[in-house]
Design a protein around this motif. Structure first.
Motif, PDB file in Angstrom:
ATOM      1  N   LEU A 159      10.453   4.470   2.851  1.00  0.00           N
ATOM      2  CA  LEU A 159       9.900   3.690   3.959  1.00  0.00           C
ATOM      3  C   LEU A 159      10.938   3.419   5.043  1.00  0.00           C
ATOM      4  CD1 LEU A 159       7.827   1.073   1.910  1.00  0.00           C
ATOM      5  CD2 LEU A 159       6.917   2.955   3.297  1.00  0.00           C
ATOM      6  N   ALA A 160      12.198   3.309   4.658  1.00  0.00           N
ATOM      7  CA  ALA A 160      13.244   2.925   5.615  1.00  0.00           C
ATOM      8  C   ALA A 160      13.852   4.109   6.341  1.00  0.00           C
ATOM      9  CB  ALA A 160      14.351   2.146   4.897  1.00  0.00           C
ATOM     10  N   THR A 161      13.583   5.324   5.884  1.00  0.00           N
ATOM     11  CA  THR A 161      14.190   6.510   6.483  1.00  0.00           C
ATOM     12  C   THR A 161      13.097   7.512   6.842  1.00  0.00           C
ATOM     13  OG1 THR A 161      14.471   7.656   4.373  1.00  0.00           O
ATOM     14  CG2 THR A 161      16.252   6.191   5.074  1.00  0.00           C
ATOM     15  N   PRO A 162      13.384   8.442   7.730  1.00  0.00           N
ATOM     16  CA  PRO A 162      12.405   9.496   8.054  1.00  0.00           C
ATOM     17  C   PRO A 162      12.454  10.671   7.086  1.00  0.00           C
ATOM     18  CG  PRO A 162      14.306   9.699   9.481  1.00  0.00           C
ATOM     19  CD  PRO A 162      14.555   8.477   8.629  1.00  0.00           C
ATOM     20  N   ASP A 163      13.114  10.512   5.953  1.00  0.00           N
ATOM     21  CA  ASP A 163      13.276  11.617   5.009  1.00  0.00           C
ATOM     22  C   ASP A 163      11.943  11.988   4.359  1.00  0.00           C
ATOM     23  OD1 ASP A 163      15.933  11.581   5.582  1.00  0.00           O
ATOM     24  OD2 ASP A 163      16.523  10.455   3.785  1.00  0.00           O
ATOM     25  N   SER A 164      11.824  13.259   4.009  1.00  0.00           N
ATOM     26  CA  SER A 164      10.683  13.722   3.226  1.00  0.00           C
ATOM     27  C   SER A 164      10.964  13.489   1.740  1.00  0.00           C
ATOM     28  CB  SER A 164      10.415  15.204   3.499  1.00  0.00           C
ATOM     29  OG  SER A 164      11.533  15.990   3.129  1.00  0.00           O
ATOM     30  N   TYR A 165      10.030  13.902   0.892  1.00  0.00           N
ATOM     31  CA  TYR A 165      10.196  13.669  -0.538  1.00  0.00           C
ATOM     32  C   TYR A 165      11.397  14.429  -1.110  1.00  0.00           C
ATOM     33  CZ  TYR A 165       5.658  11.351  -0.821  1.00  0.00           C
ATOM     34  OH  TYR A 165       4.620  10.477  -0.678  1.00  0.00           O
ATOM     35  N   ARG A 166      11.686  15.616  -0.600  1.00  0.00           N
ATOM     36  CA  ARG A 166      12.752  16.427  -1.185  1.00  0.00           C
ATOM     37  C   ARG A 166      14.124  15.756  -1.067  1.00  0.00           C
ATOM     38  NH1 ARG A 166      12.586  21.558  -2.635  1.00  0.00           N
ATOM     39  NH2 ARG A 166      10.652  21.868  -1.460  1.00  0.00           N
ATOM     40  N   PRO A 167      14.578  15.336   0.133  1.00  0.00           N
ATOM     41  CA  PRO A 167      15.893  14.674   0.196  1.00  0.00           C
ATOM     42  C   PRO A 167      15.934  13.342  -0.543  1.00  0.00           C
ATOM     43  CG  PRO A 167      14.806  14.619   2.338  1.00  0.00           C
ATOM     44  CD  PRO A 167      14.008  15.538   1.485  1.00  0.00           C
ATOM     45  N   VAL A 168      14.825  12.623  -0.585  1.00  0.00           N
ATOM     46  CA  VAL A 168      14.795  11.379  -1.360  1.00  0.00           C
ATOM     47  C   VAL A 168      14.955  11.677  -2.846  1.00  0.00           C
ATOM     48  CG1 VAL A 168      13.414   9.352  -1.962  1.00  0.00           C
ATOM     49  CG2 VAL A 168      13.392  10.212   0.381  1.00  0.00           C
ATOM     50  N   ALA A 169      14.285  12.730  -3.313  1.00  0.00           N
ATOM     51  CA  ALA A 169      14.408  13.117  -4.719  1.00  0.00           C
ATOM     52  C   ALA A 169      15.836  13.527  -5.050  1.00  0.00           C
ATOM     53  CB  ALA A 169      13.438  14.257  -5.024  1.00  0.00           C
ATOM     54  N   ASN A 170      16.465  14.297  -4.171  1.00  0.00           N
ATOM     55  CA  ASN A 170      17.852  14.698  -4.410  1.00  0.00           C
ATOM     56  C   ASN A 170      18.796  13.502  -4.371  1.00  0.00           C
ATOM     57  OD1 ASN A 170      17.008  17.372  -4.555  1.00  0.00           O
ATOM     58  ND2 ASN A 170      17.381  17.750  -2.388  1.00  0.00           N
ATOM     59  N   GLN A 171      18.497  12.526  -3.521  1.00  0.00           N
ATOM     60  CA  GLN A 171      19.353  11.354  -3.410  1.00  0.00           C
ATOM     61  C   GLN A 171      19.364  10.537  -4.702  1.00  0.00           C
ATOM     62  OE1 GLN A 171      21.014  10.894  -0.550  1.00  0.00           O
ATOM     63  NE2 GLN A 171      21.973   8.938  -0.940  1.00  0.00           N
ATOM     64  N   PHE A 172      18.208  10.408  -5.336  1.00  0.00           N
ATOM     65  CA  PHE A 172      18.085   9.571  -6.528  1.00  0.00           C
ATOM     66  C   PHE A 172      18.123  10.375  -7.825  1.00  0.00           C
ATOM     67  CE2 PHE A 172      16.548   6.790  -3.236  1.00  0.00           C
ATOM     68  CZ  PHE A 172      16.947   5.529  -3.643  1.00  0.00           C
ATOM     69  N   GLY A 173      18.229  11.694  -7.743  1.00  0.00           N
ATOM     70  CA  GLY A 173      18.319  12.498  -8.943  1.00  0.00           C
ATOM     71  C   GLY A 173      17.034  12.596  -9.730  1.00  0.00           C
ATOM     72  N   VAL A 174      15.895  12.685  -9.041  1.00  0.00           N
ATOM     73  CA  VAL A 174      14.601  12.836  -9.708  1.00  0.00           C
ATOM     74  C   VAL A 174      13.877  14.016  -9.071  1.00  0.00           C
ATOM     75  CG1 VAL A 174      14.414  10.400 -10.308  1.00  0.00           C
ATOM     76  CG2 VAL A 174      13.510  11.191  -8.128  1.00  0.00           C
ATOM     77  N   GLY A 175      12.715  14.353  -9.606  1.00  0.00           N
ATOM     78  CA  GLY A 175      11.932  15.441  -9.059  1.00  0.00           C
ATOM     79  C   GLY A 175      11.157  15.029  -7.824  1.00  0.00           C
ATOM     80  N   LYS A 176      10.758  16.033  -7.046  1.00  0.00           N
ATOM     81  CA  LYS A 176      10.013  15.745  -5.820  1.00  0.00           C
ATOM     82  C   LYS A 176       8.637  15.162  -6.123  1.00  0.00           C
ATOM     83  CE  LYS A 176       8.369  19.155  -3.441  1.00  0.00           C
ATOM     84  NZ  LYS A 176       8.227  20.355  -2.581  1.00  0.00           N
ATOM     85  N   SER A 177       7.957  15.696  -7.126  1.00  0.00           N
ATOM     86  CA  SER A 177       6.641  15.169  -7.472  1.00  0.00           C
ATOM     87  C   SER A 177       6.741  13.752  -8.029  1.00  0.00           C
ATOM     88  CB  SER A 177       5.963  16.095  -8.487  1.00  0.00           C
ATOM     89  OG  SER A 177       6.758  16.210  -9.658  1.00  0.00           O
ATOM     90  N   ILE A 178       7.807  13.480  -8.795  1.00  0.00           N
ATOM     91  CA  ILE A 178       8.015  12.117  -9.309  1.00  0.00           C
ATOM     92  C   ILE A 178       8.251  11.156  -8.163  1.00  0.00           C
ATOM     93  CG2 ILE A 178       9.572  10.685 -10.683  1.00  0.00           C
ATOM     94  CD1 ILE A 178       9.950  12.997 -12.560  1.00  0.00           C
ATOM     95  N   THR A 179       8.997  11.589  -7.147  1.00  0.00           N
ATOM     96  CA  THR A 179       9.244  10.737  -5.985  1.00  0.00           C
ATOM     97  C   THR A 179       7.941  10.355  -5.297  1.00  0.00           C
ATOM     98  OG1 THR A 179      11.406  11.759  -5.631  1.00  0.00           O
ATOM     99  CG2 THR A 179      10.419  10.619  -3.761  1.00  0.00           C
ATOM    100  N   GLY A 180       7.067  11.321  -5.093  1.00  0.00           N
ATOM    101  CA  GLY A 180       5.782  11.020  -4.462  1.00  0.00           C
ATOM    102  C   GLY A 180       4.932  10.078  -5.291  1.00  0.00           C
TER     103      GLY A 180
END
Length: 204
Positions: A117-138
């Motif tokens: 919510l605080a950044t314009p990032d898509s699911y992929r960079p958020v997932a890489n940032q937290f060390g989880v999968g992209k689908s889990i992030t969504g």
């Protein structure tokens, strides 16, 4: 190709024999016929069945070293506010480990949603940032947002006493008014033609 043609001719024969033989002999015949297929297409053993990721950034840097300034800059809230939010969402978002999976900690799940919510990032960079999968992030993002709307929206955004509010606005000259929405003043550097820019905060 020759093996496939052999099997194509064998299957009608097996169907005919099926009418006159017992089940044990039929199973044996089917296994013998399918053995060449297994030899042509052996089982492929994968080196891993899920991608290994790292959450050291969240576990060691954010949770152990950050003070309020990085929290405000990245999550748009103080660290104490973040933990208070997690405590409010615990009744809905708390999960338990299973025999096969270890759940993602509630604080990390809330942080994933806040970072999105605080950044314009898509699911992929958020997932890489937290060390989880992209689908889990969504999935975590939608769960946290739904929990916030169901639990906290009515506690934060509401009208206290509508009649008293309307009386107060009427005393200021605004009849039949129950609320007001204001914006945020953001200073900008105007161009050479300043007449095109209107300072709303000082023009009222």
């Amino acid at each position: 190709m020759a093996m496939l043609q052999f099997l194509q001719h064998l299957l009608p024969v097996a169907y005919i024999l099926m009418l006159d033989m017992d089940s044990g002999l039929l199973v044996t015949l089917c296994m013998v016929a399918a053995a060449p297929v297994w030899l042509l297409h052996p089982t492929i053993y994968r080196r891993f069945w899920r991608l290994e990721t790292s959450s050291d950034w969240w576990d060691q840097l954010v949770m152990e070293q950050w003070d309020d300034q990085p929290w405000l800059h990245n999550f748009r809230m103080h660290e104490a506010t973040f933990f208070e939010l997690c405590a409010c969402l615990t009744p809905v978002l708390q999960r338990r480990d299973t025999h096969r999976w270890s759940v993602i900690h509630l604080q990390k799940r809330v942080a994933i949603a806040l970072w999105k919510l605080a950044t314009p990032d898509s699911y992929r960079p958020v997932a890489n940032q937290f060390g989880v999968g992209k689908s889990i992030t969504g999935a975590q993002f939608m769960q946290v947002v739904t929990a916030i709307n169901s639990l906290l929206l009515c506690r934060v955004v509401y009208l206290q006493d509508l009649e008293a509010t309307m009386v107060g606005f009427a005393a200021l000259g605004f009849l039949n008014c129950g609320g007001a929405i204001d914006g945020m003043h953001i200073p900008i550097q105007a161009g050479p033609s300043t007449s095109l820019f209107i300072e709303r905060a000082t023009s009222q």
